[in-house]
Design a protein around this motif. Structure first.
Motif, mmCIF file in Angstrom:
data_model
loop_
_atom_site.group_PDB
_atom_site.id
_atom_site.type_symbol
_atom_site.label_atom_id
_atom_site.label_comp_id
_atom_site.label_asym_id
_atom_site.label_seq_id
_atom_site.Cartn_x
_atom_site.Cartn_y
_atom_site.Cartn_z
ATOM 1 N N UNK A 96 0.865 -1.185 0.000
ATOM 2 C CA UNK A 96 0.000 0.000 0.000
ATOM 3 C C UNK A 96 0.899 1.232 0.000
ATOM 4 N N UNK A 97 0.567 2.184 -0.865
ATOM 5 C CA UNK A 97 1.413 3.362 -1.031
ATOM 6 C C UNK A 97 0.556 4.612 -1.167
ATOM 7 N N UNK A 98 1.093 5.737 -0.709
ATOM 8 C CA UNK A 98 0.391 7.005 -0.910
ATOM 9 C C UNK A 98 0.476 7.423 -2.376
ATOM 10 N N UNK A 99 -0.507 8.215 -2.806
ATOM 11 C CA UNK A 99 -0.678 8.524 -4.234
ATOM 12 C C UNK A 99 -0.805 10.031 -4.411
ATOM 13 N N UNK A 100 0.251 10.667 -4.957
ATOM 14 C CA UNK A 100 0.257 12.118 -5.102
ATOM 15 C C UNK A 100 0.121 12.599 -6.540
ATOM 16 N N UNK A 101 0.614 11.802 -7.488
ATOM 17 C CA UNK A 101 0.652 12.252 -8.874
ATOM 18 C C UNK A 101 0.907 11.047 -9.771
ATOM 19 N N UNK A 102 0.704 11.230 -11.074
ATOM 20 C CA UNK A 102 1.074 10.179 -12.016
ATOM 21 C C UNK A 102 2.584 9.967 -12.022
ATOM 22 N N UNK A 177 -7.935 8.302 -5.543
ATOM 23 C CA UNK A 177 -7.582 9.457 -6.368
ATOM 24 C C UNK A 177 -6.266 10.063 -5.905
ATOM 25 N N UNK A 178 -5.421 10.418 -6.862
ATOM 26 C CA UNK A 178 -4.142 11.047 -6.514
ATOM 27 C C UNK A 178 -4.373 12.515 -6.166
ATOM 28 N N UNK A 179 -3.752 12.955 -5.039
ATOM 29 C CA UNK A 179 -3.909 14.331 -4.574
ATOM 30 C C UNK A 179 -2.618 14.796 -3.924
ATOM 31 N N UNK A 180 -2.026 15.832 -4.513
ATOM 32 C CA UNK A 180 -0.784 16.373 -3.985
ATOM 33 C C UNK A 180 -1.093 17.520 -3.026
ATOM 34 N N UNK A 186 -7.607 9.583 3.661
ATOM 35 C CA UNK A 186 -8.246 8.363 4.155
ATOM 36 C C UNK A 186 -8.128 7.241 3.131
ATOM 37 N N UNK A 187 -8.006 6.014 3.631
ATOM 38 C CA UNK A 187 -7.847 4.843 2.774
ATOM 39 C C UNK A 187 -9.193 4.212 2.440
ATOM 40 N N UNK A 188 -9.241 3.603 1.263
ATOM 41 C CA UNK A 188 -10.365 2.740 0.918
ATOM 42 C C UNK A 188 -10.035 1.325 1.390
ATOM 43 N N UNK A 189 -11.039 0.461 1.526
ATOM 44 C CA UNK A 189 -10.852 -0.832 2.174
ATOM 45 C C UNK A 189 -10.357 -1.950 1.257
ATOM 46 N N UNK A 190 -10.408 -1.743 -0.054
ATOM 47 C CA UNK A 190 -10.151 -2.836 -0.986
ATOM 48 C C UNK A 190 -8.869 -3.605 -0.735
ATOM 49 N N UNK A 191 -7.748 -2.903 -0.621
ATOM 50 C CA UNK A 191 -6.452 -3.563 -0.431
ATOM 51 C C UNK A 191 -6.413 -4.357 0.867
ATOM 52 N N UNK A 192 -7.077 -3.841 1.894
ATOM 53 C CA UNK A 192 -7.054 -4.493 3.203
ATOM 54 C C UNK A 192 -7.964 -5.725 3.229
#
Length: 338
Positions: A96-102, A177-180, A186-192
């Protein structure tokens, strides 16, 4: 005559390109992203024929990384991987990783050879992005329909047997959604759900903040240095769906702690603040702002990450100083050798 006009336009374009690049941050922002996407498309076209011989094999992504990692050099981006020894383990994990940009994908390309066998959960719209979508499908990316959560969860759960059998890592951006915005949302549950149902450990990977060199609203993309930290996996054995909320909070908290620490390290190292600005004084004594682009030199050879080529930050009296704190370089740091 027509040919001569084409030649004149071409010459004018060649002359104006570096001028616009140096004088307009909006032009530089759009030009860099154009180079990024165009280079990825070209590399995809080149790799598709080879990928056909082992279609849907995630090892194809190592080829993609070998080709695409050089795009970061062109854009002036440096990726410093910490915990490479953890990321390289030949086991199945849910990353699981944070998502800031493409640009996150460029970081992955830079160290895909470390991960070796890793695939990614991606929105199905990417499948229709020309050569890139086709190449990604041939490389074993897992496309999901985010508009249909039930179907998306079903696809993710169906892939767990493959992950275990072939010891493949599954990379997920749980924020969606990526947001810088200089924070981890907050995380969505899918990966967990996947991790708990398959009893696979969760491996957090944290990118430091992009706010020191990227501002999508202001159209700024300068040279940048990103620390990517791989944390020790968090076990899920014995956990049930009822434990997922607590698990999500635990993972997010450790990621936030690392995000803040590494982002602060970048700010201190280069003497910038969270908006990528450093106050300096010019010869007239008037304050001005400098972007990280001016502090990190575009030369990427020789000095390595954060080396001599990285430039020396300036303080308010205008004199150059050594970096304020020594860089944290723990065991397991991966540095590119181009």
């Amino acid at each position: 005559m027509i040919a001569s006009w084409y030649e004149i336009l071409l010459i004018c374009g060649i002359i104006l390109l570096p001028i616009c690049y140096e004088t307009s941050h909006k032009f530089r922002y759009n030009f860099k992203f154009f180079v990024y996407y165009f280079a990825v498309m070209i590399n995809s076209l080149i790799l598709i024929p080879a990928m056909l011989f082992r279609a849907k094999d995630v090892r194809n992504l190592v080829w993609a990384g070998a080709f695409c990692r050089h795009i970061s050099t062109v854009l002036g981006l440096r990726w410093e991987l910490r915990g490479a020894d953890i990321l390289s383990r030949d086991e199945a994990y849910v990353i699981v990783s944070n998502h800031q940009s493409s640009l996150d994908i460029l970081g992955m390309f830079d160290f895909w050879h470390v991960m070796q066998k890793c695939t990614v959960i991606a929105k199905k719209e990417l499948l229709y992005t020309g050569p890139f979508g086709v190449a990604a499908w041939l490389a074993g990316l897992i496309y999901i329909d985010r508009k249909n959560p039930a179907k998306a969860h079903s696809v993710m759960n169906d892939c767990t047997d493959m992950l275990k059998e072939k010891r493949i890592k599954l990379w997920v951006f749980p924020e969606g959604t990526r947001r810088n915005t200089n924070e981890i949302h907050a995380f969505k549950k899918g990966a967990f759900h996947v991790a708990v149902s398959s009893q696979l450990p969760i491996m957090p990977v944290v990118y430091s903040s992009y706010s020191t060199f990227l501002d999508d609203k202001a159209k700024i993309l300068n040279n940048g240095h990103v620390i990517v930290t791989t944390l020790e996996p968090i076990e899920t054995k014995g956990l049930t769906t009822e434990d997922i909320p607590a698990l999500m909070e635990r993972v997010r908290n450790v990621m936030i702690e690392t995000f803040k620490a590494t982002s602060k390290e970048i700010e201190v190292k280069y003497g910038v603040n969270g908006n990528g600005l450093a106050t300096t004084l010019n010869s007239g004594g008037k304050g001005r702002f400098r972007y990280l682009d001016e502090l990190i030199k575009p030369k990427l050879g020789g000095g390595g990450v954060g080396g001599a080529d990285a430039g020396t930050p300036l303080v308010s009296n205008g004199s150059s100083v050594k970096q304020m704190v020594p860089p944290l370089v723990p065991d397991g740091v991966h540095r590119r050798k181009d």
